[in-house]
Design a protein around this motif. Structure first.
Motif, short mmCIF file in Angstrom:
data_model
loop_
_atom_site.label_atom_id
_atom_site.label_comp_id
_atom_site.label_asym_id
_atom_site.label_seq_id
_atom_site.Cartn_x
_atom_site.Cartn_y
_atom_site.Cartn_z
N ASP A 252 46.18 32.02 53.53
CA ASP A 252 45.39 33.10 52.93
C ASP A 252 46.31 34.23 52.48
N LYS A 253 47.22 34.63 53.33
CA LYS A 253 48.09 35.76 53.02
C LYS A 253 49.03 35.44 51.87
N GLN A 254 49.50 34.22 51.82
CA GLN A 254 50.36 33.82 50.71
C GLN A 254 49.61 33.89 49.39
N GLU A 255 48.34 33.48 49.41
CA GLU A 255 47.52 33.55 48.20
C GLU A 255 47.28 35.01 47.79
N LEU A 256 47.06 35.88 48.77
CA LEU A 256 46.82 37.28 48.46
C LEU A 256 48.07 37.95 47.89
N VAL A 257 49.23 37.56 48.37
CA VAL A 257 50.48 38.10 47.82
C VAL A 257 50.63 37.67 46.36
N LYS A 258 50.17 36.46 46.05
CA LYS A 258 50.30 35.94 44.69
C LYS A 258 49.48 36.73 43.67
N LEU A 259 48.50 37.54 44.15
CA LEU A 259 47.69 38.29 43.20
C LEU A 259 48.54 39.28 42.41
N LEU A 260 49.73 39.64 42.92
CA LEU A 260 50.64 40.51 42.19
C LEU A 260 51.09 39.89 40.88
N PHE A 261 50.94 38.57 40.78
CA PHE A 261 51.35 37.86 39.57
C PHE A 261 50.17 37.57 38.65
N ASP A 262 48.95 37.99 39.06
CA ASP A 262 47.81 37.90 38.16
C ASP A 262 48.01 38.86 37.00
N LYS A 263 47.29 38.64 35.93
CA LYS A 263 47.50 39.44 34.71
C LYS A 263 46.40 40.48 34.52
N CYS A 264 46.78 41.58 33.88
CA CYS A 264 45.83 42.63 33.52
C CYS A 264 46.31 43.25 32.21
N VAL A 265 45.50 44.15 31.68
CA VAL A 265 45.85 44.85 30.45
C VAL A 265 46.18 46.30 30.80
N PHE B 69 50.19 42.54 31.19
CA PHE B 69 51.24 42.57 32.21
C PHE B 69 50.76 41.85 33.46
N ARG B 70 51.69 41.37 34.25
CA ARG B 70 51.35 40.98 35.60
C ARG B 70 51.11 42.25 36.40
N ILE B 71 50.26 42.17 37.40
CA ILE B 71 49.87 43.36 38.15
C ILE B 71 51.09 44.08 38.72
N GLY B 72 52.05 43.32 39.24
CA GLY B 72 53.25 43.94 39.79
C GLY B 72 54.01 44.76 38.77
N ASP B 73 54.04 44.31 37.51
CA ASP B 73 54.72 45.04 36.45
C ASP B 73 53.85 46.18 35.92
N ALA B 74 52.52 45.99 35.94
CA ALA B 74 51.61 47.03 35.48
C ALA B 74 51.75 48.28 36.35
N ILE B 75 52.01 48.09 37.63
CA ILE B 75 52.19 49.23 38.53
C ILE B 75 53.33 50.12 38.06
N GLU B 76 54.42 49.49 37.64
CA GLU B 76 55.55 50.27 37.12
C GLU B 76 55.15 51.04 35.87
N GLU B 77 54.36 50.42 34.99
CA GLU B 77 53.90 51.10 33.78
C GLU B 77 53.05 52.31 34.12
N ILE C 242 41.82 41.57 31.81
CA ILE C 242 41.94 40.88 30.54
C ILE C 242 40.71 40.00 30.38
N GLU C 243 40.51 39.54 29.18
CA GLU C 243 39.33 38.69 28.90
C GLU C 243 39.39 37.44 29.78
N GLY C 244 38.31 37.17 30.48
CA GLY C 244 38.26 36.01 31.36
C GLY C 244 38.71 36.31 32.78
N GLY C 245 39.30 37.49 33.00
CA GLY C 245 39.66 37.91 34.36
C GLY C 245 41.00 37.46 34.86
N LYS C 246 41.68 36.57 34.14
CA LYS C 246 42.99 36.09 34.60
C LYS C 246 44.01 36.13 33.46
#
Length: 305
Positions: free
Chosen positions: A251-264, A270-278, A301-305
């Motif tokens: 579970d925790k490994q999957e939650l850590v991976k959310l940092l690599f999900d995408k957003c606008v 950007f991936r969420i981890g990079d969006a934070i820097e922005e 982003i469209e579709g959520g991922k």
């Protein structure tokens, strides 16, 4: 966003001339990671070992260390404030930010958070009436700040729709709250890391201002990211036992991976981890201009991922 090293077994973590080296104490398997490939090392086993040389190299390469407690929740964060030549300047700008600018920054944060909550419900196919109610809440957020506390009302509507009317946020005895607490803690730690790297003081917030909270600014910025975490957790928990309480290592490994999900953010993906820097960089621009205009916040982003 670089890689995250998740240490879940009994490991000895040190360095060699190339980078970080992990040795499994039980089966003696070894793994190697270059410093340039790592952003964070998470220690999620209280019986793991690390060397002082590792700490020195992590400070040198701005690699954050997160140590979890016996319940696997992030407990201690280690980051580096040395070598920041503009730290005093940033502190001055944070202290000099006008009340008007703070109010407008918080207004943008609250509006974006509620819009993201509405989008989260929509993507998860929750009732349209709840989605529309949240969208209507945005109009009630006043221009400077959120004097009517629309955020709190929207949160009640949102969580009732997202996890059911029996759900109570803040408890620690159910799998949903355990997941939310862990996911938020990881995002919060990454936000703090970026703030410190850029010379900002995480304790000087925009809306959060508790004298006992060293993460006030982190807690301001995270608000727009929370619905992104909620969405990822809702998808993950579809396949989990609803009666479960504790998170597994998987579970925790999957939650850590959310940092690599995408957003606008800022019109770009950007991936969420990079969006934070922005977001942090845009906040610095706000400080320099004493204005909320430059603030960049994440959306789905469209579709959520």
């Amino acid at each position: 966003m670089k890689n995250i090293l998740y240490v879940e077994n009994v490991n000895f973590v040190g360095i060699n001339k190339y980078g970080v080296k992990t040795t499994n104490v039980e089966d003696h398997t070894e793994k190697y990671f270059t410093y340039e490939d790592l952003d964070v090392i998470i220690f999620d086993n209280v019986k793991s070992y690390l060397t002082q040389h590792l700490i020195e190299k992590c400070a040198e390469h701005n690699i954050m260390l997160i140590f979890c407690d016996s319940k696997h929740s992030p407990l201690v964060l280690y980051d580096n404030i040395y070598g920041q030549t503009h730290r005093f300047e940033m502190l001055q700008r944070q202290l000099e930010l006008s009340a008007k600018a703070k109010g407008r920054i918080w207004h943008k944060i609250v509006v974006t958070k509620i819009q993201n909550q509405a989008q989260c419900l929509d993507l998860l196919e929750r009732p349209k009436t709840d989605v529309n109610l949240l969208k209507s809440c945005v109009k009630n957020v006043v221009t400077e700040g959120d004097k009517h506390n629309t955020e709190a009302y929207a949160a009640r509507v949102y969580f009732d729709s997202l996890f059911g009317k029996d759900f109570k946020r803040g408890r620690y005895d159910d799998i949903v709250n355990s997941s939310l607490n862990y996911g938020y803690a990881v995002i919060r730690a990454l936000i703090r890391r970026e703030l410190v790297i850029h010379g900002l003081e995480p304790g000087f917030g925009v809306n959060h201002h508790s004298t006992e909270n060293p993460f006030n600014l982190s807690d301001d910025i995270i608000e727009c990211y929370r619905p992104l975490v909620d969405y990822a957790i809702s998808l993950h928990l579809r396949d989990r036992d609803p009666e479960a309480v504790e998170l597994t290592v998987e579970d925790k490994q999957e939650l850590v991976k959310l940092l690599f999900d995408k957003c606008v953010i800022g019109g770009k993906i950007f991936r969420i981890g990079d969006a934070i820097e922005e977001t942090v960089k845009s906040y610095i621009a706000c400080l320099q201009a004493n204005s909320a205009t430059s603030l960049k916040l994440p959306t789905f982003i469209e579709g959520g991922k």
